[in-house]
Design an enzyme around this catalytic site. Structure first.
Site, PDB file in Angstrom:
ATOM      1  CB  CYS A  54     -18.361  -3.980  -5.090  1.00  0.00           C
ATOM      2  SG  CYS A  54     -18.843  -5.706  -4.896  1.00  0.00           S
ATOM      3  CE1 TYR A  85     -25.745  -5.653  -3.366  1.00  0.00           C
ATOM      4  CE2 TYR A  85     -27.205  -6.752  -4.930  1.00  0.00           C
ATOM      5  CZ  TYR A  85     -26.040  -6.058  -4.660  1.00  0.00           C
ATOM      6  OH  TYR A  85     -25.167  -5.752  -5.670  1.00  0.00           O
ATOM      7  CD  GLU A  97     -22.641  -2.999  -2.316  1.00  0.00           C
ATOM      8  OE1 GLU A  97     -21.560  -3.642  -2.310  1.00  0.00           O
ATOM      9  OE2 GLU A  97     -23.463  -3.070  -3.244  1.00  0.00           O
ATOM     10  CG  ASP A 132     -19.693  -1.457  -9.320  1.00  0.00           C
ATOM     11  OD1 ASP A 132     -20.244  -2.020 -10.287  1.00  0.00           O
ATOM     12  OD2 ASP A 132     -18.846  -2.019  -8.597  1.00  0.00           O
ATOM     13  CE1 TYR A 137     -21.902  -1.206  -5.878  1.00  0.00           C
ATOM     14  CE2 TYR A 137     -23.274   0.169  -7.285  1.00  0.00           C
ATOM     15  CZ  TYR A 137     -22.918  -1.078  -6.803  1.00  0.00           C
ATOM     16  OH  TYR A 137     -23.575  -2.187  -7.242  1.00  0.00           O
ATOM     17  CB  CYS A 202     -13.301  -7.767  -6.126  1.00  0.00           C
ATOM     18  SG  CYS A 202     -11.547  -7.636  -5.728  1.00  0.00           S
ATOM     19  CB  CYS A 211      -2.384   6.847   2.600  1.00  0.00           C
ATOM     20  SG  CYS A 211      -3.168   7.907   3.815  1.00  0.00           S
TER      21      CYS A 211
END
Length: 221
Positions: A54, A85, A97, A132, A137, A202, A211
């Site tokens: 998202c 969308y 997205e 999602d 996604y 979210c 990382c």
């Protein structure tokens, strides 16, 4: 069952929706940063494009980083020109997205942006991110220069052992040269800003993995 499987497959050019010639109208200014949303960009600035599921929460991660000049959400990596969308959500445009990030490389490096990308979602889930599910996604890095592409591939290779040691599967993030970026509808832009949806939800945040490139400069959301 056929429809369920098809939703997780990218469309062929023959299957893709036709789209339209006109671009999506959006605001001229970034709701949070006050900078242009569609350019022109200052000399020396670069553009990066990331897909993390998202795009609402993903955009908020990047606009908080010092050195980021502007962000916007849209659709990338697909076939259909200027999709809506609703069209993207059908899986018949091929797009994911995405967040477009305009940044000053003298302040924040592309490697630092990649670090934020890798550490704030699960890049091993294929055509989904958490609950999602769908091609829109999928995790992706779309490089706007050859140098970005080389750095993105190197960052994936550096992160892969960390992901494996943590018990995750193979990294499925798509890494490729960028094609067109199509702006999403205006109501999606800076959706989680205080001016629009200060209490909006979210699912982005630290995945607990580090990382081994650069030093992230993002603040907590």
């Amino acid at each position: 069952m056929f429809l369920r499987r098809k939703k997780l497959d990218l469309p062929t050019p023959e299957e893709a929706l036709p789209g339209r010639d006109s671009a999506m109208p959006v605001s001229g200014r970034h709701t949070v940063l006050g900078t242009p949303l569609t350019g022109p960009w200052p000399a020396g600035h670069q553009v990066a494009i990331f897909g993390m599921g998202c795009f609402w929460g993903a955009e908020r991660l990047f606009w908080k980083i010092p050195g980021v000049y502007s962000t916007s959400v849209g659709y990338a990596g697909g076939i259909t020109p200027n999709p809506t969308y609703e069209e993207t959500c059908t899986g018949l445009t091929g797009h994911t997205e995405a967040v477009q990030v305009v940044f000053d490389p003298s302040v924040v490096s592309y490697q630092q942006l990649l670090k934020v990308f890798w550490e704030n979602h699960d890049p091993t889930q294929g055509m989904r991110q958490g609950n999602d599910i769908g091609t829109q996604y999928r995790s992706a890095v779309y490089a706007t220069t050859d140098e970005q592409l080389a750095e993105a591939l190197a960052s994936r290779d550096a992160f892969a052992p960390v992901v494996k040691d943590a018990g995750y599967g193979e990294i499925t993030a798509e890494i490729a040269k960028a094609g067109p970026f199509y702006y999403a509808e205006d109501y999606h832009q800076q959706y989680l800003s205080d001016a629009k949806n200060p209490n909006g939800y979210c699912n982005h945040g630290p995945n607990g993995l580090s990382c081994p490139i650069g030093v992230a400069k993002s603040t907590s959301s």
